[in-house]
Every structure is written in C-alpha cells, then in structure tokens.
Design an enzyme around this catalytic site. Structure first.
Site, mmCIF file in Angstrom:
data_model
loop_
_atom_site.group_PDB
_atom_site.id
_atom_site.type_symbol
_atom_site.label_atom_id
_atom_site.label_comp_id
_atom_site.label_asym_id
_atom_site.label_seq_id
_atom_site.Cartn_x
_atom_site.Cartn_y
_atom_site.Cartn_z
ATOM 1 N N TYR A 159 0.828 -1.170 0.047
ATOM 2 C CA TYR A 159 -0.021 -0.108 -0.124
ATOM 3 C C TYR A 159 0.812 1.521 -0.002
ATOM 4 O O TYR A 159 0.401 2.501 -0.184
ATOM 5 C CB TYR A 159 -0.969 -0.035 1.064
ATOM 6 C CG TYR A 159 -2.051 -0.903 1.034
ATOM 7 C CD1 TYR A 159 -3.214 -0.554 0.646
ATOM 8 C CD2 TYR A 159 -1.614 -2.386 1.415
ATOM 9 C CE1 TYR A 159 -4.178 -1.856 0.535
ATOM 10 C CE2 TYR A 159 -2.865 -3.310 1.132
ATOM 11 C CZ TYR A 159 -4.068 -3.140 0.907
ATOM 12 O OH TYR A 159 -4.946 -4.134 0.729
ATOM 13 N N LYS A 229 4.198 -13.891 5.583
ATOM 14 C CA LYS A 229 4.830 -15.020 4.460
ATOM 15 C C LYS A 229 6.229 -15.044 4.345
ATOM 16 O O LYS A 229 6.890 -14.988 3.478
ATOM 17 C CB LYS A 229 4.264 -14.700 3.123
ATOM 18 C CG LYS A 229 4.184 -15.566 1.995
ATOM 19 C CD LYS A 229 3.216 -16.864 2.460
ATOM 20 C CE LYS A 229 3.580 -17.716 1.125
ATOM 21 N NZ LYS A 229 3.158 -18.990 1.515
ATOM 22 N N ASP A 283 -0.969 -18.146 4.646
ATOM 23 C CA ASP A 283 -1.810 -19.034 3.942
ATOM 24 C C ASP A 283 -2.458 -20.139 5.072
ATOM 25 O O ASP A 283 -3.564 -20.629 4.976
ATOM 26 C CB ASP A 283 -1.303 -19.852 2.852
ATOM 27 C CG ASP A 283 0.233 -20.208 2.961
ATOM 28 O OD1 ASP A 283 0.802 -20.013 4.107
ATOM 29 O OD2 ASP A 283 0.659 -21.196 2.335
ATOM 30 N N ASP A 307 -5.478 -7.099 5.513
ATOM 31 C CA ASP A 307 -6.548 -6.775 4.495
ATOM 32 C C ASP A 307 -7.331 -8.258 4.080
ATOM 33 O O ASP A 307 -8.467 -8.282 4.405
ATOM 34 C CB ASP A 307 -6.038 -6.351 3.079
ATOM 35 C CG ASP A 307 -7.380 -5.555 2.425
ATOM 36 O OD1 ASP A 307 -8.271 -5.587 2.987
ATOM 37 O OD2 ASP A 307 -7.129 -4.834 1.404
#
Length: 420
Positions: A159, A229, A283, A307
């Site tokens: 972002y 991640k 994930d 998000d």
C-alpha cells in the site's frame, strides 16, 4: 483553530492528549467529535450511527457534540476538492472521529481517500474486532467461536505504492538494475513487465506489534499471533516476524512469553497474566481461521495480509455489513466500517448500518466509555435477535421483520433505553 466551512459546536469541549504515545486522553463528558457521513450509503448509515451513539452517550449521562466535516462527494460540493485540509485538521485537533465509507473518483489525485486520511493523520494500526452477534446468519456452523481482534499495519507494504508501469523508461531501468547490477538475471520473464517495491520497516513493524501486545495485556487476551509470509519473502515479511519477536522479548519482560518458551520451559502451561506471542504463515492462518478459530485471539499483520485476513474473519461472523473497524495512531482514532460506499443503494434508507454503529462502539471504548460501548453492542444484538433487521439479514432468516435503515437505528435506540 478557526474553520472556514466547518461549524464547531459551541457547547462541547475538546478531547486532549495527556500522553499521546500511551493513548492517555483527557475526555470531557461533552466531547466534540468530528463525523464524516461518507459517500453513497454513507448518507444513510452515517446519520443512523450518529443517532445510536448519541443515545448510548445520553443513557450513560454524557453528550456528544457532533462536528460535521467533509470528504469525498460532500467535500467536492463544499470545497471543490476531495479531501480538504480543514477536514484533516479537524480530526487532528479533536483526536477522536468517525467516518462512513468514501469513494475515490477516477483521476482524483489519490489512490484512496481512506488511505490518504490514514497517512496524513499517521493512523498506523487498522484494528478490526471480529465477533459474532446472536441472530446474524453465518456460513459456518459455529460462528460464536470467533472472537478475534486483527491489527493490520496501515502505512507500509504494497500500500506504500512504489511501482513502475510496463513499457516506461523507469520500469526498464529497474529491470536493468535488478538483472544486471543485482545479479537476478533469471528472475523476470522477458517482455512487458510491471515492477513494484514492498517496504516493511522496523519502525512501522514494532509500533504496530507494540499496539497489539498492549491491547492484549489491557483486555486480558491470551495470545498475539504474528501473521506473515516469511518463508518466501524472508527480508520483508520474515523480518516483520523477527522484529515482532524482538518487541515481545526486549520490551515486555514477564508479561509476554513466546510460544517456543511456553513449550520448552513451561510444558505448555501458560503463566497467569502473560500473553503468548507466536507466529503463523499467512496461507496456513487463513485455513486455521476456519479449523481452529477458538485458538486465536489477537493477530498482528503487515498491511496486505491484514486486509485478506480481516475480511476472511468478517465473513465467518456474517459479512462486512456487520464488521466494525477503526484506525489508531498515538492518542488518536478514526473509526470506520469495513464495507464500501455501495452507491447504487445510496439514499434508499435500506442498507444495514450495523458496521458503522459497531465501529462507533470501538470509538467509545477507546475514549474510556466502556459502559456506553457495551450498551451499543448489547442493543444491536438484542435488535437482531428479535429479528427486526434490515433487508440483508431479513432475506436470510425466517420470521424476520424488514426495517429501513432509520427504523433499525430507532429500534436499537429503544433497546438502549430498555437496557440502560
């Protein structure tokens, strides 16, 4: 500060900071609170939320003096611009505010008016509590197991918007730098390419994780999970994880224990009054939201993960029409619902205002009005449980009574009176 096109309530008092860094505010019983009704359905949900929050304040012996400020369509009508400086300064000066959804017009000079407000005010933590209200239809069998608070970093990650468009001289320079100067000659496929840079900083990470741990300690939460991640992006998201653990281990002493220490030294027995800090791959965390919902309490995440995860969590408790949110800085908050402006329903007095109302509940909690905050939650839940609901819920249940947005707000106000 004096304002040109904003009316400051004469009888209200300003909320001031005692210690902004530690979120210590001096809150009068009659605070001035700026409100942006918002675009599209904001013209419906904004006044509805305002009415309910005012009723909760009055039921607990207080009064909110609302200061109407403008952004988006309403600002274009008054100022001929989307985000006037008066609006930003009003929120900055009065510290606590609430807004409805905003739409960023094409070519407006901002990627997002919502993001622009957060950045201008340094509202670096997007906080989204996710809990189920009795009577709200859900796609999962046991939605009541969800009681989670998501802390999403608000100013960095993708972002931050550092990217180069395909076909430009700039993107070819970046490609050349990556392939030739940095030695990643097999990383990028030949042909057209768009390239982006994803910054995650120690400063941004640590203040976000600090906010999450402080919240967990103050609200008797058991754990804070760093979601990342880092198995793939080792020097951005992996570093987010490492910096998060540094905060926990170096700044909180016995108040915080890591998951490794919990099992290696405590045999899995969590000490009283200690928060466990752990981490999960993003994930896998999306899966565990469904399969081990009750095991998670507070999540701290970089911007993009936050998000995804917060929207997925919201789906489990009935969708974004119910999900509240707020943006926190140091001694400052801007509450806002998670949903968009849905312009096709604008002005129809039809949509569900619960998300904005419950976002206002977060705002009340932040200023220390826990009794008013709890009244709002209980009254919303009582209204939904009685099956007096807006069309989005009525169509999913049997025996429901469909109410307009304004009627639904009135029903919540009646329940506040009964519960107070």
């Amino acid at each position: 500060m004096s304002y040109d096109k904003v009316e400051v309530p004469e009888d209200g008092e300003k909320i001031t900071a005692v210690d902004a860094e530690n979120d210590e505010l001096d809150v009068p019983e009659n605070p001035i609170i700026p409100i942006i009704h918002g675009d599209g359905i904001g013209q419906d949900v904004g006044p509805a939320a305002q009415k309910v929050l005012q009723k909760a304040a009055e039921a607990t012996g207080r009064e909110i003096h609302w200061m109407r400020v403008y952004a988006g369509e309403s600002a274009r009508e008054k100022y001929d611009e989307n985000l006037p400086e008066e609006t930003v300064e009003a929120i900055r000066e009065h510290r606590v505010a609430i807004k409805g959804p905003l739409t960023t017009p094409v070519g407006a000079g901002f990627r997002s008016l919502n993001v622009a407000l957060r950045k201008k005010l340094d509202l670096y933590a997007n906080v989204r509590p996710t809990y189920h209200l009795d009577g709200v239809p859900s796609p999962v069998k046991e939605p009541e197991k969800m009681d989670m608070v998501n802390f999403r970093e608000n100013t960095e990650d993708v972002y931050a918007g550092i990217e180069w468009e395909e076909g430009t001289d700039e993107v070819e320079k970046v490609r050349e730098f990556v392939e030739d100067d940095m030695g990643f000659d097999e990383t990028i496929h030949q042909g057209a390419v768009g390239i982006g840079v994803k910054p995650i900083t120690e400063f941004g990470t640590k203040r976000l994780v600090r906010k999450a741990i402080d919240y967990a300690l103050e609200n008797d939460r058991d754990s804070v999970t760093l979601v990342h991640k880092g198995n793939i992006m080792k020097f951005t998201e992996g570093q987010f994880r490492d910096w998060g653990y540094e905060v926990a281990e170096e700044e909180y002493g016995d108040e915080v224990i890591t998951e490794d220490t919990l099992w290696e030294e405590q045999d899995g027995e969590q000490p009283d009054d200690a928060v466990v800090v752990n981490d999960r791959i993003a994930d896998n965390m999306l899966q565990q939201l469904l399969t081990r919902t009750e095991n998670y309490d507070v999540l701290a995440m970089p911007n993009l993960n936050g998000d995804y995860l917060s929207d997925a969590a919201g789906a489990q408790i009935g969708g974004l029409g119910i999900a509240p949110g707020a943006n926190f800085g140091d001694g400052r908050v801007l509450a806002e619902p998670v949903h968009g402006s849905a312009p096709k329903y604008a002005g129809q007095d039809k949509v569900n205002p619960s998300a904005m109302i419950l976002s206002g509940r977060l705002m009340l909690e932040y200023i220390g009005w826990e009794d008013a905050s709890q009244l709002v939650r209980d009254a919303v839940e009582a209204t939904i449980s009685s099956k007096k609901v807006t069309y989005d819920i009525e169509r999913q249940i049997e025996g429901g009574e469909k109410l307009a947005t304004s009627e639904y707000a009135d029903e919540i106000c009646k329940n506040i009176e009964d519960l107070a």
